[in-house]
Design a protein around this motif. Structure first.
Motif, PDB file in Angstrom:
ATOM      1  N   LEU A 276       0.834  -1.208   0.000  1.00 60.77           N
ATOM      2  CA  LEU A 276       0.000   0.000   0.000  1.00 60.77           C
ATOM      3  C   LEU A 276       0.870   1.262   0.000  1.00 60.77           C
ATOM      4  O   LEU A 276       0.569   2.231  -0.702  1.00 60.77           O
ATOM      5  CB  LEU A 276      -0.921  -0.011   1.219  1.00 60.77           C
ATOM      6  CG  LEU A 276      -2.053  -1.045   1.187  1.00 60.77           C
ATOM      7  CD1 LEU A 276      -2.757  -1.120   2.536  1.00 60.77           C
ATOM      8  CD2 LEU A 276      -3.058  -0.705   0.086  1.00 60.77           C
ATOM      9  N   ARG A 277       1.936   1.266   0.785  1.00 59.66           N
ATOM     10  CA  ARG A 277       2.799   2.454   0.821  1.00 59.66           C
ATOM     11  C   ARG A 277       3.456   2.696  -0.530  1.00 59.66           C
ATOM     12  O   ARG A 277       3.557   3.835  -0.996  1.00 59.66           O
ATOM     13  CB  ARG A 277       3.879   2.309   1.904  1.00 59.66           C
ATOM     14  CG  ARG A 277       4.634   3.625   2.112  1.00 59.66           C
ATOM     15  CD  ARG A 277       5.684   3.536   3.196  1.00 59.66           C
ATOM     16  NE  ARG A 277       6.164   4.867   3.532  1.00 59.66           N
ATOM     17  CZ  ARG A 277       7.022   5.577   2.795  1.00 59.66           C
ATOM     18  NH1 ARG A 277       7.492   5.071   1.663  1.00 59.66           N
ATOM     19  NH2 ARG A 277       7.415   6.788   3.178  1.00 59.66           N
ATOM     20  N   ASP A 285       7.620  10.381  -1.413  1.00 62.93           N
ATOM     21  CA  ASP A 285       7.029  11.373  -0.523  1.00 62.93           C
ATOM     22  C   ASP A 285       5.881  10.741   0.253  1.00 62.93           C
ATOM     23  O   ASP A 285       5.694   9.535   0.226  1.00 62.93           O
ATOM     24  CB  ASP A 285       6.520  12.576  -1.337  1.00 62.93           C
ATOM     25  CG  ASP A 285       5.564  12.142  -2.449  1.00 62.93           C
ATOM     26  OD1 ASP A 285       5.299  10.925  -2.558  1.00 62.93           O
ATOM     27  OD2 ASP A 285       5.076  13.007  -3.192  1.00 62.93           O
ATOM     28  N   GLY A 286       5.091  11.540   0.943  1.00 60.98           N
ATOM     29  CA  GLY A 286       3.940  11.023   1.664  1.00 60.98           C
ATOM     30  C   GLY A 286       4.305  10.541   3.058  1.00 60.98           C
ATOM     31  O   GLY A 286       5.451  10.635   3.503  1.00 60.98           O
ATOM     32  N   ALA A 317      -6.803   6.346   4.908  1.00 56.04           N
ATOM     33  CA  ALA A 317      -5.865   7.256   5.566  1.00 56.04           C
ATOM     34  C   ALA A 317      -4.958   7.937   4.545  1.00 56.04           C
ATOM     35  O   ALA A 317      -4.721   9.149   4.611  1.00 56.04           O
ATOM     36  CB  ALA A 317      -5.035   6.490   6.594  1.00 56.04           C
ATOM     37  N   PHE A 318      -4.441   7.183   3.593  1.00 59.15           N
ATOM     38  CA  PHE A 318      -3.593   7.779   2.553  1.00 59.15           C
ATOM     39  C   PHE A 318      -4.369   8.804   1.735  1.00 59.15           C
ATOM     40  O   PHE A 318      -3.869   9.895   1.434  1.00 59.15           O
ATOM     41  CB  PHE A 318      -3.050   6.691   1.625  1.00 59.15           C
ATOM     42  CG  PHE A 318      -1.767   6.065   2.096  1.00 59.15           C
ATOM     43  CD1 PHE A 318      -0.595   6.811   2.120  1.00 59.15           C
ATOM     44  CD2 PHE A 318      -1.724   4.750   2.503  1.00 59.15           C
ATOM     45  CE1 PHE A 318       0.597   6.227   2.546  1.00 59.15           C
ATOM     46  CE2 PHE A 318      -0.551   4.170   2.934  1.00 59.15           C
ATOM     47  CZ  PHE A 318       0.620   4.909   2.959  1.00 59.15           C
ATOM     48  N   HIS A 320      -7.384  10.462   2.412  1.00 57.23           N
ATOM     49  CA  HIS A 320      -8.082  11.582   3.049  1.00 57.23           C
ATOM     50  C   HIS A 320      -7.256  12.301   4.108  1.00 57.23           C
ATOM     51  O   HIS A 320      -7.436  13.506   4.317  1.00 57.23           O
ATOM     52  CB  HIS A 320      -9.386  11.082   3.690  1.00 57.23           C
ATOM     53  CG  HIS A 320     -10.325  10.467   2.707  1.00 57.23           C
ATOM     54  ND1 HIS A 320     -10.903  11.187   1.681  1.00 57.23           N
ATOM     55  CD2 HIS A 320     -10.784   9.189   2.588  1.00 57.23           C
ATOM     56  CE1 HIS A 320     -11.694  10.383   0.974  1.00 57.23           C
ATOM     57  NE2 HIS A 320     -11.635   9.167   1.504  1.00 57.23           N
ATOM     58  N   ALA A 321      -6.367  11.570   4.814  1.00 58.19           N
ATOM     59  CA  ALA A 321      -5.581  12.225   5.862  1.00 58.19           C
ATOM     60  C   ALA A 321      -4.339  12.919   5.312  1.00 58.19           C
ATOM     61  O   ALA A 321      -3.862  13.902   5.891  1.00 58.19           O
ATOM     62  CB  ALA A 321      -5.183  11.212   6.929  1.00 58.19           C
ATOM     63  N   PHE A 322      -3.811  12.392   4.195  1.00 55.44           N
ATOM     64  CA  PHE A 322      -2.585  12.952   3.622  1.00 55.44           C
ATOM     65  C   PHE A 322      -2.764  13.176   2.119  1.00 55.44           C
ATOM     66  O   PHE A 322      -2.124  12.505   1.298  1.00 55.44           O
ATOM     67  CB  PHE A 322      -1.400  12.021   3.893  1.00 55.44           C
ATOM     68  CG  PHE A 322      -1.165  11.741   5.348  1.00 55.44           C
ATOM     69  CD1 PHE A 322      -0.504  12.669   6.140  1.00 55.44           C
ATOM     70  CD2 PHE A 322      -1.618  10.563   5.921  1.00 55.44           C
ATOM     71  CE1 PHE A 322      -0.284  12.405   7.484  1.00 55.44           C
ATOM     72  CE2 PHE A 322      -1.404  10.297   7.258  1.00 55.44           C
ATOM     73  CZ  PHE A 322      -0.744  11.229   8.042  1.00 55.44           C
ATOM     74  N   PRO A 323      -3.643  14.091   1.727  1.00 53.75           N
ATOM     75  CA  PRO A 323      -3.841  14.336   0.291  1.00 53.75           C
ATOM     76  C   PRO A 323      -2.594  14.993  -0.307  1.00 53.75           C
ATOM     77  O   PRO A 323      -1.827  15.671   0.392  1.00 53.75           O
ATOM     78  CB  PRO A 323      -5.035  15.284   0.274  1.00 53.75           C
ATOM     79  CG  PRO A 323      -5.009  15.972   1.601  1.00 53.75           C
ATOM     80  CD  PRO A 323      -4.466  14.973   2.567  1.00 53.75           C
ATOM     81  N   ASP A 324      -2.374  14.734  -1.564  1.00 48.42           N
ATOM     82  CA  ASP A 324      -1.269  15.359  -2.316  1.00 48.42           C
ATOM     83  C   ASP A 324       0.097  15.034  -1.714  1.00 48.42           C
ATOM     84  O   ASP A 324       1.033  15.846  -1.774  1.00 48.42           O
ATOM     85  CB  ASP A 324      -1.453  16.883  -2.394  1.00 48.42           C
ATOM     86  CG  ASP A 324      -2.790  17.266  -3.015  1.00 48.42           C
ATOM     87  OD1 ASP A 324      -3.190  16.596  -3.994  1.00 48.42           O
ATOM     88  OD2 ASP A 324      -3.441  18.189  -2.510  1.00 48.42           O
TER      89      ASP A 324
END
Length: 400
Positions: A276-277, A285-286, A317-318, A320-324
């Motif tokens: 997933l990562r 990034d991210g 989480a990817f 919605h919590a960390f967009p862009d």
């Protein structure tokens, strides 16, 4: 229930025990029992008679036939006026042995006969042995008893030495039977081991093919996503591909494992999260994705449901919590709780879940999957009241 008395043997000397054994064998033979069963019946009778002689100073063995359905049973009741058996419960449970072997004698008689009933008190003991005939009588019971009694009247008691010799012959015969059965069991075990190995090979092949087929489907979905000009369609197809990949990892783990029925949860979750990562942070990034799991194995169905659940929660989480590609941390924790419970927690320190995401396809899937694993779903803020979202599912730990 009809019952017909046959005869009584009074146990006052060793030779009376031999006499009771001899008569028990003859009756068993006339009732149609095979030789090994005749020996078992005679041995059980002599063991109980010997107990009465050794521990109660003697007694009597009453032989009779008893109607039981379409067949008859040989019933031998050995009665004495001894001190009783105070350790009876422990004896029959195999927890007690006297120095002289009384416990072994009763246990042996219990295994050799269809039924063993004992009534004991300080005033004496009654031991009733029952063995149902191998086949129905081929004549009326009274006629059978008459012929049997005539034969018993003509029977000459064996000399004790002859009886011992006969018992030795029976033991040798029993040992030969045991040796033959042991050889048959060894052959059967070898066949079973071969069958198990064949089954394992076939299961591994099935898991391998399922994994390959899922990877092909995942590749086709990915190809379809790249060809689409609609960003929403590409996103939905990527989500489908991710779910398919979570299934593929399960079967890959089973293919690589020695245990073909259960999945090592620790390795499975780490591989799933690593995938997933990579999918969401291809350029490096991210957020960081941290995985903490305890060693636990789950059955295939439970592992698949849990893998899909983790896939949906981490994906949300990817997205919605960390967009862009914003920086931060997603922490996945699996912990075995008391009372056979498993706790899954996915916590992030991102910007939090937007209101519109609570009714998204991903959240609806999370609720449905939590129900499938009989889990309790909780959604709250970040750790210690900070930024982010914490999703927790507490479920029964089904390891089989």
């Amino acid at each position: 229930m009809l019952s017909w008395p046959l005869f009584t043997v009074h146990i006052r000397h060793d030779r009376d025990i031999v006499h009771a054994r001899q008569r028990a064998r003859l009756v068993a033979d006339r009732l149609g029992f095979e030789v090994p069963d005749q020996t078992r019946i005679a041995t059980a009778v002599s063991e109980v008679c010997r107990n009465a002689y050794a521990y109660a100073g003697g007694g009597k063995a009453e032989f009779r036939l008893q109607e039981t359905g379409s067949r008859v049973a040989l019933v031998v009741e050995v009665v004495d006026q001894g001190p009783g058996i105070s350790e009876l419960e422990d004896i029959l449970a195999g927890r007690y042995r006297s120095r002289t072997g009384m416990g072994l004698g009763l246990l042996g008689a219990q295994r050799l006969m269809d039924r063993l009933e004992i009534d004991t008190s300080p005033g004496g003991t009654s031991v009733k042995l029952t063995r149902v005939s191998a086949k129905p009588l081929d004549m009326p019971a009274q006629e059978f008893i008459g012929k049997l009694m005539d034969e018993l009247a003509r029977q000459q008691p064996l000399d004790p030495v002859e009886e011992v010799q006969r018992q030795n012959q029976e033991l040798l015969s029993s040992l030969n039977d045991l040796r033959q059965r042991e050889e048959e069991l060894l052959e059967a075990n070898a066949a079973l081991r071969a069958s198990v190995v064949e089954k394992e090979v076939l299961l591994k092949e099935v898991y391998h093919r399922v994994k390959n087929n899922l990877q092909i489907i995942s590749s086709l979905v990915s190809l379809k996503a790249r060809k689409s000009n609609n960003p929403l369609v590409r996103q939905e197809l990527d989500d489908v591909r991710s779910r398919i990949h979570s299934l593929s990892i399960v079967h890959e783990k089973l293919y690589q494992s020695d245990d073909l029925a259960r999945v090592d949860l620790s390795g499975y979750v780490r591989d799933l999260c690593a995938h997933l990562r990579t999918s969401f942070t291809a350029r490096g990034d991210g957020p960081e994705l941290v995985v903490e799991t305890e060693q636990v194995a789950l059955g295939l169905d439970m592992a698949i449901q849990l893998g899909l659940l983790i896939n949906e929660i981490v994906t949300n989480a990817f997205k919605h919590a960390f967009p862009d590609g914003a920086r931060g941390e997603i922490r996945v924790s699996l912990q075995v709780m008391p009372n056979e419970r498993l706790r899954l927690e996915v916590r992030d320190n991102g910007k939090g879940m937007p209101e519109e995401a609570t009714d998204s396809l991903g959240m609806n899937l999370i609720r449905a999957l939590a129900t499938r694993v009989e889990g309790v779903l909780e959604i709250g803020g970040g750790a210690d009241g900070g930024r982010g979202t914490t999703v927790t599912v507490t479920m029964p730990l089904h390891g089989d």
